[in-house]
Enzyme design. Structure first.
Site, PDB file in Angstrom:
ATOM      1  N   TYR A  79      -1.914  -7.711  10.630  1.00 19.21           N
ATOM      2  CA  TYR A  79      -2.790  -7.578   9.460  1.00 19.21           C
ATOM      3  C   TYR A  79      -4.197  -7.165   9.891  1.00 19.21           C
ATOM      4  O   TYR A  79      -4.795  -6.247   9.344  1.00 19.21           O
ATOM      5  CB  TYR A  79      -2.813  -8.925   8.740  1.00 19.21           C
ATOM      6  CG  TYR A  79      -3.471  -8.970   7.390  1.00 19.21           C
ATOM      7  CD1 TYR A  79      -2.720  -8.812   6.239  1.00 19.21           C
ATOM      8  CD2 TYR A  79      -4.835  -9.213   7.259  1.00 19.21           C
ATOM      9  CE1 TYR A  79      -3.309  -8.890   4.983  1.00 19.21           C
ATOM     10  CE2 TYR A  79      -5.433  -9.287   6.019  1.00 19.21           C
ATOM     11  CZ  TYR A  79      -4.668  -9.126   4.883  1.00 19.21           C
ATOM     12  OH  TYR A  79      -5.252  -9.202   3.644  1.00 19.21           O
TER      13      TYR A  79
ATOM     14  N   GLU B  19      -8.688  -5.327  -5.830  1.00 18.92           N
ATOM     15  CA  GLU B  19      -7.463  -4.576  -5.528  1.00 18.92           C
ATOM     16  C   GLU B  19      -6.320  -5.176  -6.342  1.00 18.92           C
ATOM     17  O   GLU B  19      -6.268  -6.397  -6.567  1.00 18.92           O
ATOM     18  CB  GLU B  19      -7.165  -4.623  -4.015  1.00 18.92           C
ATOM     19  CG  GLU B  19      -6.138  -3.578  -3.622  1.00 18.92           C
ATOM     20  CD  GLU B  19      -6.071  -3.302  -2.115  1.00 18.92           C
ATOM     21  OE1 GLU B  19      -6.745  -3.995  -1.332  1.00 18.92           O
ATOM     22  OE2 GLU B  19      -5.330  -2.378  -1.730  1.00 18.92           O
TER      23      GLU B  19
ATOM     24  N   HIS C 167       0.856  -1.197   0.000  1.00 17.97           N
ATOM     25  CA  HIS C 167       0.000   0.000   0.000  1.00 17.97           C
ATOM     26  C   HIS C 167       0.892   1.247   0.000  1.00 17.97           C
ATOM     27  O   HIS C 167       0.764   2.096   0.889  1.00 17.97           O
ATOM     28  CB  HIS C 167      -0.920   0.037   1.223  1.00 17.97           C
ATOM     29  CG  HIS C 167      -2.090  -0.912   1.150  1.00 17.97           C
ATOM     30  ND1 HIS C 167      -2.778  -1.332   2.252  1.00 17.97           N
ATOM     31  CD2 HIS C 167      -2.704  -1.499   0.099  1.00 17.97           C
ATOM     32  CE1 HIS C 167      -3.757  -2.143   1.903  1.00 17.97           C
ATOM     33  NE2 HIS C 167      -3.734  -2.261   0.589  1.00 17.97           N
TER      34      HIS C 167
ATOM     35  N   HIS D 225     -12.248  -6.075   2.755  1.00 18.34           N
ATOM     36  CA  HIS D 225     -12.167  -4.723   3.250  1.00 18.34           C
ATOM     37  C   HIS D 225     -12.469  -3.656   2.192  1.00 18.34           C
ATOM     38  O   HIS D 225     -12.289  -2.461   2.472  1.00 18.34           O
ATOM     39  CB  HIS D 225     -10.764  -4.476   3.841  1.00 18.34           C
ATOM     40  CG  HIS D 225      -9.673  -4.478   2.792  1.00 18.34           C
ATOM     41  ND1 HIS D 225      -8.759  -3.469   2.679  1.00 18.34           N
ATOM     42  CD2 HIS D 225      -9.391  -5.341   1.806  1.00 18.34           C
ATOM     43  CE1 HIS D 225      -7.926  -3.718   1.676  1.00 18.34           C
ATOM     44  NE2 HIS D 225      -8.292  -4.850   1.140  1.00 18.34           N
TER      45      HIS D 225
ATOM     46  N   ASP E 254      -8.578 -11.634   1.073  1.00 16.39           N
ATOM     47  CA  ASP E 254      -7.772 -10.964   2.110  1.00 16.39           C
ATOM     48  C   ASP E 254      -8.099 -11.444   3.529  1.00 16.39           C
ATOM     49  O   ASP E 254      -7.210 -11.472   4.391  1.00 16.39           O
ATOM     50  CB  ASP E 254      -8.013  -9.448   2.068  1.00 16.39           C
ATOM     51  CG  ASP E 254      -7.261  -8.758   0.937  1.00 16.39           C
ATOM     52  OD1 ASP E 254      -6.261  -9.305   0.455  1.00 16.39           O
ATOM     53  OD2 ASP E 254      -7.693  -7.660   0.541  1.00 16.39           O
TER      54      ASP E 254
ATOM     55  N   HIS F 131      -3.275 -14.050   0.940  1.00 18.32           N
ATOM     56  CA  HIS F 131      -1.934 -13.662   1.403  1.00 18.32           C
ATOM     57  C   HIS F 131      -1.512 -14.615   2.523  1.00 18.32           C
ATOM     58  O   HIS F 131      -2.283 -14.840   3.458  1.00 18.32           O
ATOM     59  CB  HIS F 131      -1.923 -12.252   2.002  1.00 18.32           C
ATOM     60  CG  HIS F 131      -2.263 -11.155   1.044  1.00 18.32           C
ATOM     61  ND1 HIS F 131      -1.457 -10.794  -0.002  1.00 18.32           N
ATOM     62  CD2 HIS F 131      -3.337 -10.324   0.993  1.00 18.32           C
ATOM     63  CE1 HIS F 131      -2.004  -9.780  -0.655  1.00 18.32           C
ATOM     64  NE2 HIS F 131      -3.155  -9.486  -0.077  1.00 18.32           N
TER      65      HIS F 131
ATOM     66  N   HIS G 129     -11.682 -10.190  -5.439  1.00 20.76           N
ATOM     67  CA  HIS G 129     -11.349  -8.842  -4.955  1.00 20.76           C
ATOM     68  C   HIS G 129     -10.582  -8.108  -6.053  1.00 20.76           C
ATOM     69  O   HIS G 129      -9.689  -8.679  -6.675  1.00 20.76           O
ATOM     70  CB  HIS G 129     -10.497  -8.997  -3.692  1.00 20.76           C
ATOM     71  CG  HIS G 129     -10.072  -7.731  -3.027  1.00 20.76           C
ATOM     72  ND1 HIS G 129     -10.780  -6.547  -3.123  1.00 20.76           N
ATOM     73  CD2 HIS G 129      -8.993  -7.454  -2.227  1.00 20.76           C
ATOM     74  CE1 HIS G 129     -10.145  -5.617  -2.410  1.00 20.76           C
ATOM     75  NE2 HIS G 129      -9.062  -6.146  -1.871  1.00 20.76           N
TER      76      HIS G 129
ATOM     77  N   ASP H  89      -3.331  -6.080  -6.106  1.00 26.31           N
ATOM     78  CA  ASP H  89      -2.447  -7.190  -5.727  1.00 26.31           C
ATOM     79  C   ASP H  89      -3.069  -8.538  -6.108  1.00 26.31           C
ATOM     80  O   ASP H  89      -2.377  -9.560  -6.129  1.00 26.31           O
ATOM     81  CB  ASP H  89      -2.080  -7.153  -4.233  1.00 26.31           C
ATOM     82  CG  ASP H  89      -3.266  -6.950  -3.319  1.00 26.31           C
ATOM     83  OD1 ASP H  89      -4.224  -6.264  -3.706  1.00 26.31           O
ATOM     84  OD2 ASP H  89      -3.238  -7.479  -2.191  1.00 26.31           O
TER      85      ASP H  89
HETATM   86 FE1  FEO Z   1      -7.263  -5.857  -0.511  1.00 24.51          FE
HETATM   87 FE2  FEO Z   1      -4.790  -8.116  -0.823  1.00 24.51          FE
HETATM   88  O1  FEO Z   1      -5.884  -6.709  -1.360  1.00 24.51           O
END
Ligand code: FEO
Length: 398
Positions: free
Chosen positions: A192, A81, A23, A145, A164, A225, A79, A83
């Protein structure tokens, strides 16, 4: 090559041992991370999520060694995002018509990122996709999230692909939770949760209760992750329920920055008073200009109370404290108490400002912060110690 998770599921993600910040520089990843992507081979072939864009070519070329890309029937984007969606551009160049299953918000955000009109199939909670012996069941998890976040559950294998949620920024070659160093794993999982999920704790509780009410058998949680929770996957769900319930330990953390050591001396004297008044409490001191900011946030998350200290500089407080306050205010921690302290030469505005900032951040604040002018002498040190004792009394008030 991929790593076999079950007869039908292969991990095809990327372990990023070198990642040190995430981030931007908002989240430190001293133990690296991974972007977990999974290939399901049933009668239909499904790819769950991809990896971060810098690894897109590597991802697609490794995936090609695993399977002919044209055999992929569906992509699930839990998701948007980047990544997890970052390698879509490279992948969709090869298989442009493959349907992408995601939430309506997911489709909007992926379009917003990549400006491509791919074949999106939007799904809602309870929608299913037959892939042969198994079925995929989609569960929307908005604001866990991001607005688009979603879980996918695979029947038969009883796997929850949680993206996530339940993850950690933790590079590991072995993938499974029972093989990982347990203290490192829980340290990263706590960090996290504290730094990413705390503002959404009420939603975490609600979503977990909703999923548990479905009574789905659970053999594994495949996160996006860090480790796969294979050994007793319920352990991380139980832990999330605890973290989401305004978590606190019997800990007080003194968080401060200091210019010429007076505020540090104050912190140590206050800590001595706290220790004298309550020898059972765990006390930690953290200098915000020397500690990792996310570690400080994690310790605040674990604390029942904090003392926040800064000397007055230019009619305000030090910038490392300002940055931390910005993070803590956004995280909306609940049920914690606080007080402010700091040294000054003249003016001495910082303590009042910190008191107000702590209130704004949602803490129950002891109104009278503690100020010491110049360098504390023996009398002042005694007064600081007394302040520590008063703080313990304040914590014991209903
Ligand atoms: Fe919310 Fe691992 O991205």
């Amino acid at each position: 090559m991929g790593k076999k998770i079950t007869n039908k599921v292969t991990w095809v993600g990327k372990v990023d041992w070198e990642l040190k910040n995430f981030h931007g520089h908002e989240y430190s990843t001293r133990r690296g991370s991974s972007y977990n992507s999974y290939l399901i081979r049933d009668e239909k072939v499904v790819l769950i999520d991809t990896v971060w864009q810098p690894f897109d070519k590597e991802f697609v070329s490794r995936l090609k060694k695993e399977i002919d890309l044209n055999e992929i029937d569906y992509i699930v984007a839990n998701h948007s995002e980047i990544d997890h969606s970052g390698a879509l551009v490279e992948l969709m160049r090869e298989i442009p018509n493959t349907p992408i299953y995601c939430t309506a918000n997911g489709a909007k955000i992926i379009k917003g990122h990549f400006h491509q009109d791919w074949n999106f199939v939007t799904v809602k909670t309870g929608d299913t996709l037959d892939i042969g012996e198994s079925k995929l069941v989609f569960v929307e998890a908005p604001m866990l999230h991001w607005p688009d976040s979603m879980f996918t559950y695979m029947t038969g294998e009883n796997i929850l692909f949680s993206n996530d949620a339940f993850g950690q920024h933790y590079a590991t070659e072995s993938l499974f939770n029972d093989i990982a160093d347990q203290s490192e794993l829980y340290e990263e999982a706590t960090k996290y949760y504290a730094n990413i999920l705390t503002p959404y704790s009420r939603l975490v509780t609600k979503k977990i209760e909703e999923v548990l009410a479905l009574n789905l058998p659970l053999s594994m949680i495949c996160t996006s992750h860090g480790v796969i929770w294979k050994d007793n996957p319920a352990q991380i769900i139980e832990q999330y329920l605890k973290w989401a319930d305004d978590y606190q330990e019997n800990q007080i953390t003194l968080v401060y920055d200091t210019m010429w050591d007076s505020t540090r001396i104050m912190a140590e004297a206050i800590a001595a008073g706290i220790e004298e008044a309550d020898p059972s409490v765990k006390i930690k001191l953290m200098n915000t200009s020397k500690e990792d900011k996310n570690d400080v946030v994690t310790e605040i998350f674990k604390s029942k109370a904090i003392l926040l200290g800064s000397p007055t500089i230019n009619n305000g407080f030090m910038h490392s404290i300002g940055g931390l306050l910005e993070m803590v205010t956004g995280l909306k921690m609940k049920g914690k108490k606080a007080a402010a302290f700091g040294s000054y030469g003249w003016g001495g505005e910082a303590v009042k400002q910190l008191t107000e900032a702590l209130k704004k951040a949602g803490f129950t604040v002891k109104e009278d912060g503690k100020r010491s002018q110049w360098v504390p002498d023996d009398t002042e040190l005694q007064s600081l110690k007394e302040y520590g004792k008063e703080f313990v009394a304040f914590l014991n008030e209903k």
